[in-house]
Write a protein that holds these residues in place. Sequence first.
Motif, short mmCIF file in Angstrom:
data_model
loop_
_atom_site.label_atom_id
_atom_site.label_comp_id
_atom_site.label_asym_id
_atom_site.label_seq_id
_atom_site.Cartn_x
_atom_site.Cartn_y
_atom_site.Cartn_z
N LEU A 94 0.83 -1.21 0.00
CA LEU A 94 0.00 0.00 0.00
C LEU A 94 0.86 1.27 0.00
CD1 LEU A 94 -2.81 -1.09 2.48
CD2 LEU A 94 -2.92 -1.02 -0.01
N LYS A 95 1.97 1.24 0.74
CA LYS A 95 2.87 2.40 0.77
C LYS A 95 3.48 2.64 -0.61
CE LYS A 95 4.21 2.08 5.66
NZ LYS A 95 5.33 1.74 6.59
N LYS A 96 3.90 1.57 -1.26
CA LYS A 96 4.50 1.69 -2.60
C LYS A 96 3.48 2.22 -3.61
CE LYS A 96 8.03 -1.90 -2.03
NZ LYS A 96 8.47 -3.25 -2.46
N ILE A 97 2.25 1.75 -3.51
CA ILE A 97 1.21 2.21 -4.42
C ILE A 97 0.91 3.69 -4.20
CG2 ILE A 97 -1.27 2.03 -4.92
CD1 ILE A 97 -0.92 -1.04 -4.55
N GLU A 98 0.78 4.08 -2.93
CA GLU A 98 0.53 5.49 -2.63
C GLU A 98 1.66 6.37 -3.19
OE1 GLU A 98 0.20 8.44 1.23
OE2 GLU A 98 -0.65 6.41 1.38
N LYS A 99 2.90 5.98 -2.95
CA LYS A 99 4.05 6.75 -3.43
C LYS A 99 4.05 6.84 -4.95
CE LYS A 99 9.10 7.01 -3.12
NZ LYS A 99 10.33 6.36 -2.54
N ARG A 100 3.70 5.74 -5.61
CA ARG A 100 3.67 5.73 -7.07
C ARG A 100 2.70 6.78 -7.62
NH1 ARG A 100 4.64 1.92 -11.12
NH2 ARG A 100 3.37 2.25 -12.99
N PHE A 101 1.54 6.92 -6.95
CA PHE A 101 0.53 7.83 -7.47
C PHE A 101 0.75 9.28 -7.03
CE2 PHE A 101 -1.34 3.83 -8.57
CZ PHE A 101 -2.00 4.10 -9.76
N VAL A 102 1.59 9.48 -6.03
CA VAL A 102 2.02 10.86 -5.71
C VAL A 102 2.88 11.39 -6.84
CG1 VAL A 102 3.45 12.28 -4.20
CG2 VAL A 102 1.94 10.57 -3.20
N ASN A 103 3.73 10.52 -7.35
CA ASN A 103 4.77 10.94 -8.30
C ASN A 103 4.44 10.59 -9.75
OD1 ASN A 103 6.48 11.84 -6.16
ND2 ASN A 103 7.02 9.70 -5.75
#
Length: 202
Positions: free
Chosen positions: A192-201
């Motif tokens: 979930l953290k990786k997915i959130e970070k991906r969509f921030v950037n």
Amino acid sequence: MKTLIVFNHPYEGSFCNAILESVLAGLKKGGHETDVIHLDKDKFDPVMSKTDLAAFVKARSDVKDAMLMLSPQVLDYKKRLEDTDRLVFIFPIWWELMPALTKGFIDKLIFPGIAYQYDENGKMKFCLNKLKNVTVITTMNTPSFLYRTIFGNAIKKSLLRGTFWKLGFFKCKWISLNMVKGSSEKKRKDWLKKIEKRFVNL
């Protein structure tokens, strides 16, 4: 830049729902405009009716009249799809394929006069001109190796290659989360953290 999320899972406590929340959190942090089509909450009808099929045939020669034959819900989805820069699908893989509502969305929206049209030589031409990329996020309990080698990598073949690539749109990314049911709490939080970070950037 606007991101349209097409979400399909009937259970609010599902891991797919947690993924949706992470995607939305990332998009919000990144300052991105978002729109969510929640197929289950919308009570979307995935079945291609006799009228839908007649519209499909008519759209090849008369798009305007064909669109008048579609349901108000499909026309609403059409407008939102045409107005997006990025498209994200989130759904579970059941029996190696997408759920019925997601398949119905593909059948009814990746449709002549909406997502593509035929040129003078009868070749399909992609016509969602604003769309820049498509991301598919899936969950399954099958190991990745088995899904690819034994079960035929069905999502890649049907949705990425058989749908978007077939229409000439190649900017597609698939995030496959495997063996979810047996994964640890830490593993899920990391996803979930990786997915959130991906969509921030984005």
